[in-house]
Enzyme design. Structure first.
Site, short mmCIF file in Angstrom:
data_model
loop_
_atom_site.label_atom_id
_atom_site.label_comp_id
_atom_site.label_asym_id
_atom_site.label_seq_id
_atom_site.Cartn_x
_atom_site.Cartn_y
_atom_site.Cartn_z
N GLY A 292 0.83 -1.21 0.00
CA GLY A 292 0.00 0.00 0.00
C GLY A 292 0.86 1.25 0.00
O GLY A 292 1.94 1.27 0.57
N ARG B 288 -0.24 -4.41 -4.62
CA ARG B 288 -0.19 -5.46 -3.59
C ARG B 288 0.01 -6.81 -4.28
O ARG B 288 -0.91 -7.59 -4.42
CB ARG B 288 -1.50 -5.45 -2.79
CG ARG B 288 -1.68 -4.22 -1.93
CD ARG B 288 -2.96 -4.32 -1.11
NE ARG B 288 -3.27 -3.08 -0.43
CZ ARG B 288 -2.79 -2.70 0.74
NH1 ARG B 288 -1.96 -3.50 1.39
NH2 ARG B 288 -3.12 -1.55 1.28
N ASP C 44 5.25 -5.48 5.40
CA ASP C 44 5.36 -6.92 5.68
C ASP C 44 5.60 -7.76 4.44
O ASP C 44 6.58 -8.50 4.35
CB ASP C 44 4.04 -7.41 6.32
CG ASP C 44 3.99 -7.04 7.77
OD1 ASP C 44 5.02 -6.56 8.30
OD2 ASP C 44 2.92 -7.23 8.39
N THR D 45 5.16 1.50 6.50
CA THR D 45 3.82 1.02 6.85
C THR D 45 3.18 2.04 7.76
O THR D 45 3.79 2.47 8.74
CB THR D 45 3.82 -0.33 7.58
OG1 THR D 45 2.54 -0.48 8.23
CG2 THR D 45 4.87 -0.41 8.68
N ASP E 220 0.93 1.32 9.65
CA ASP E 220 0.56 0.57 10.86
C ASP E 220 1.68 0.53 11.90
O ASP E 220 1.43 0.19 13.05
CB ASP E 220 0.18 -0.87 10.49
CG ASP E 220 -1.16 -0.93 9.78
OD1 ASP E 220 -1.83 0.11 9.69
OD2 ASP E 220 -1.54 -2.03 9.33
N ASP F 130 3.99 -1.55 12.41
CA ASP F 130 4.18 -2.85 13.06
C ASP F 130 5.34 -3.66 12.50
O ASP F 130 5.45 -4.85 12.80
CB ASP F 130 2.87 -3.65 13.01
CG ASP F 130 2.39 -3.91 11.59
OD1 ASP F 130 3.02 -3.38 10.64
OD2 ASP F 130 1.39 -4.61 11.42
N ARG G 71 -4.50 -3.54 11.57
CA ARG G 71 -5.11 -4.85 11.59
C ARG G 71 -4.53 -5.72 12.69
O ARG G 71 -5.23 -6.34 13.46
CB ARG G 71 -4.88 -5.53 10.23
CG ARG G 71 -5.92 -6.56 9.95
CD ARG G 71 -5.62 -7.45 8.78
NE ARG G 71 -4.82 -6.85 7.74
CZ ARG G 71 -4.36 -7.55 6.70
NH1 ARG G 71 -4.64 -8.86 6.61
NH2 ARG G 71 -3.61 -6.99 5.79
#
Lengths: 341, 341, 341, 341
Positions: free
Chosen positions: C10, C72, C103, C125, C127, C129, C171
């Site tokens: 993304g 993706r 990831d 990212t 996120d 993470d 997520r």
């Protein structure tokens, strides 16, 4: 004089700026007492008041929302609502009312004016569809937020070769869609004023993605509808208070577009962020001017009117003139949106 | 048709949006050739051109500045300037010119129109003082930046119990000062339209700091001046091109205020940040509408005019009507600023 | 040296800043050739390349998205994907690869490293993470956008006495929720790391609205889940590519809260606006530092590694060390969110 | 427990977030009484107090400045200052102090700790030069504002072919200059850590404007200085409190550059806008974490320390360790700035 003040309907950025102007001018220069009613007309019906002084309005100019609270409640639709309003006006010795609101509040204001209460209204609505004024409080901020979102989505659309649908507010009029669509450089703007033909949209997208670019942005007003007789069926979903259920039209469009073009298509529904937060300078100035004009009108005894912006000047228009009318996006603006697609 | 396009004078946010609109509409819908001139009138005089196509205007809508470059150069003030302009128009087979600029560029445009060249002007100026139009490209963004600065300075003023002077642009008209002063909640707004009396300012500050609050914000237009006969001497310092030297008036005011009140007083001169960066949606929309209107006018052969916003509509006004006039801040707006101090 | 460069997964703000740093440093100082692959690993598989020079990276620093495009798509999940990657590396005479991704891209990178291709990864990212680094490109901007939204929604919540649910991305980890929840002053933060008990939430809201305030803001990570054995049933809805369907958990929460408390409750799903637009200075600096470190590592022959931020310094960590690990929000940060509720 | 709280030195965005955290955690969870001192150490010396409750901290999270007021006053530099502090601590039955401040305040804190008063300090400074912590409150917001300014000035530089000098804060350390220079894509960053050679700057500008581009941006920390033995004479001008007079170094540089290159060169001094207004999420989170950590430390009796961020974790460092030290910009970061010029 004792002047009652309330904010009704959905909150928008700039309400506090208007409250501040009414209080600063009313208390500081006219020597009035300003009585705030909590939570819109509900506070008038319930007699829920808070006297407003200079200390209440410190530092509120850049703050969104309304320090008085608001509610989607209209006295003329509630049982004994009008009687309760008149009773409060009498019990609290209110000499005049200033109400800040949109369609519903302006309708209530005209009913109350008819009942003999001196009242001045100040128009606010992010939808910009109040008739009789070039601008209403909240619209400029909403357009700024929506354009910022379109700008952000632009980079994702381009990086991922997607069709991105951005759904903005505008049930009866497509002002936010047209403005943020032009400002954000959207390929397509869908407004309630101009029912769309899904076949044309699909043809446009296919041509564009073949010939020019591999992404597109479509800004959709929540009240946009397919033209009658075109090949897309759509039932508007209405929620409580008759507002359109967010994501209704854009989710349907996404399905149609993906099915007919095969392009990866995503929806973003901006929702509540369009109506909150720090107001733009334009909304602060408009609200300040309207607030000063409203309390000045009340002081002069010029009531039964709404403050309005016309060609840069603040004027007063009779409440009776604006009832039931909607200010639509002019064709010329929709044409600019189309010309720059 | 071959249409020449240039941007002149100081850069403002929104120029690229206007260029984009001229090119998109001109090339895409009218089928014209658009010839860009580099660095304003200098590029016309020197024949420094770049043909503009759709690829030049990709993604420029939210970008400040001008992709054509600009310069503070006026052909009618340069030796043989006008002749060089007419020669380039002939050599490059330019059927019409669109020029985007402020006072100087508009003046040049009217001279060139008189010489028989079909020309349409688009007004831009962060000062908002172009006569004949409710708004010019760049003003809304400048007000937004100035208000943001006033908001930031507000928290410092309050935390440190200071008088903060914020100097904004506006040599002949105080539009940015009035707008950012109202929007930012300044205690005092000083505009060229209303020469000030330092004694009154000092009395106001002393009273306020004794009775209400221990800080104050004063927004000063660079062209603000003491009223004749008042107790402050001030010689405006002019730099190259006649612009006022930044910090001139506000540094003088700081000295007077500190000396007479003893209050800790600080100056911030906003300077160049007022004219750069991403344009607001309002400026992008205005520029887009002006760009479309200008190329449409050229196409119809309606020239010798300037695009103007009047009561929300885009109109065309004769260049001859606007020459030498300055649009001043109306008293009503200065009164609102004073009422909310 | 010929160095291949791609962005995968993304898009996030800051990718262009990293690309710019790789090209500026690589071409300008090391004298390398930089070969861009279009649309992530897909471009490597398809041999879809664009040589990158200084002119490609002009003015891209503040622009969101990725000028290379992204997708993706993961070569190790596609049939013959790895073979195609190795073939392109050989055919295009690529001496080393730099891949910017999250990831999936990091997983692909470790597979490709195992296959003998010199590769350096840069983590991105929203996120936050990715294991092994204190920060990844895009997170700071996402938090800024989410906090801006929470700020805006705050004024509506307060003006209308509502419970407002704001659903943010995350997520597997609740970094955006925790950060924007603390920064925005949310009453409740729900993160995947800490499965929630709806009964406790309802008790808290009832107590708060009775004792303190008539509104509440809940920030919900899309991957938040009810604790096992608690009284709320919820099946996570997964869309294409396994991402959680937006609005899943927050819509369910809204129903539960409205039913059990009677409080007017609204949902805003931020969605795509979290990952687009101008990157914050923090993300631009991080991306710039990572880009320089990556091309320097490639030049030194130090490959099979990922750039990482550790205690303010940029370091290199072996790709093998980070595979399959998720960096969760530490309990200490969730405790701060809870302490300030 | 009765805990005294004050903010000292220059105001920065995020102070209110820290105050809020101390009060929310201290009153709400530890059951302490929090006593605010007005205007920094001056309020401690004068016994000027305000008890802080939850109502004082409502809605202050996004507001810049400090609700307690602040002043550049240090008890150890004032006559009988230390005695007055100790007297107030005793008279007001203060069990411990939390002070939020920069160099001067931290120095005062260590003196007061030596005198036996339990004290915990929280570091704030937009300059980011407090030793012992990766970050101090205010820096991230200052960098964001400075980068926004550089972005804006970028479009003017490019449109007008100018050299633009942007002077930012940073007397002893060039953190804001390095960060906003990298984030804004400046061609040159001048920091106190690296005395500059005007000859090299002039050579670089001449080469760049001949070979690559016709504009340049130079970000200058106010404390930047020419290297000894180089050809530029410069005496730093110090104002009250020893701060550098704004515009000193950049005005001198402008003269040198214009004289030696002939390039049109302009100066913008950002000044006070760098330290005011809404804090970024990063600063709000840092301030919230520091506030919670400080009141928790006080509660545990762990005093004589400063809260610090280290590798993402909040830790406590002895006040004695940090006295008299300055955290400089590491060479690695200045190298990144140079690499991307």
């Amino acid at each position: 004089m004792r002047v009652g003040l309330l904010t009704g309907g959905g909150d928008v950025p700039g309400l506090n700026a208007a409250i501040r102007a009414v209080v600063k001018r009313g208390v500081g220069q006219h020597g009035h007492h300003i009585i705030g009613f909590r939570n819109g007309w509900k506070g008038v019906v319930d007699g829920d008041i808070v006297p407003l002084t200079r200390s209440h309005i410190r530092n509120v100019l850049p703050i969104g929302g309304t320090l008085l609270g608001t509610a989607r409640f209209h006295p003329h639709s509630a049982e004994d609502g009008m009687d309760a309003v008149l009773a409060t006006v009498e019990n609290e010795h209110v000499d005049a009312l200033i109400c800040i609101g949109g369609d519903g509040t302006l309708h209530a204001a005209s009913k109350i004016a008819e009942a003999g209460v001196p009242i001045v209204a100040i128009p606010k609505t992010i939808d910009n569809d109040v008739w009789g004024t070039d601008a209403s409080i909240g619209f400029d901020t909403a357009v700024t937020i929506a354009t910022d979102a379109v700008d952000r989505i632009h980079t994702t659309a381009e990086s991922h070769n997607r069709v991105m649908l951005v759904e903005v507010m505008g049930r009866h009029a497509g002002w936010i869609a047209a403005a943020s669509g032009i400002a954000g450089g959207a390929e397509i703007v869908l407004a309630p004023e101009q029912p769309f033909d899904i076949d044309k949209i699909v043809r446009f997208l296919k041509h564009r993605h073949r010939a020019h670019a591999s992404f597109s942005i479509i800004v959709v007003a929540e009240g946009a509808m397919p033209a009658e007789g075109t090949s897309m069926q759509y039932e508007m979903q209405l929620g409580q208070f008759g507002q359109i259920v967010a994501g209704g039209i854009s989710e349907r469009l996404k399905q149609e577009i993906e099915q007919r073009t095969g392009f990866d298509t995503r929806v973003t529904v901006l929702g509540h962020i369009q109506r909150g937060g720090t107001p733009t300078p334009t909304d602060r100035i408009l609200a300040s001017r309207f607030g000063v004009a409203a309390i000045d009108a009340v002081t002069r005894g010029e009531t039964g009117v709404m403050t309005a912006l016309r060609a840069g000047e603040v004027e007063l228009v009779p409440l009776a003139d604006i009832a039931g009318k909607v200010k639509h996006v002019p064709q010329a603006l929709l044409d600019v949106a189309a010309a720059l697609a």
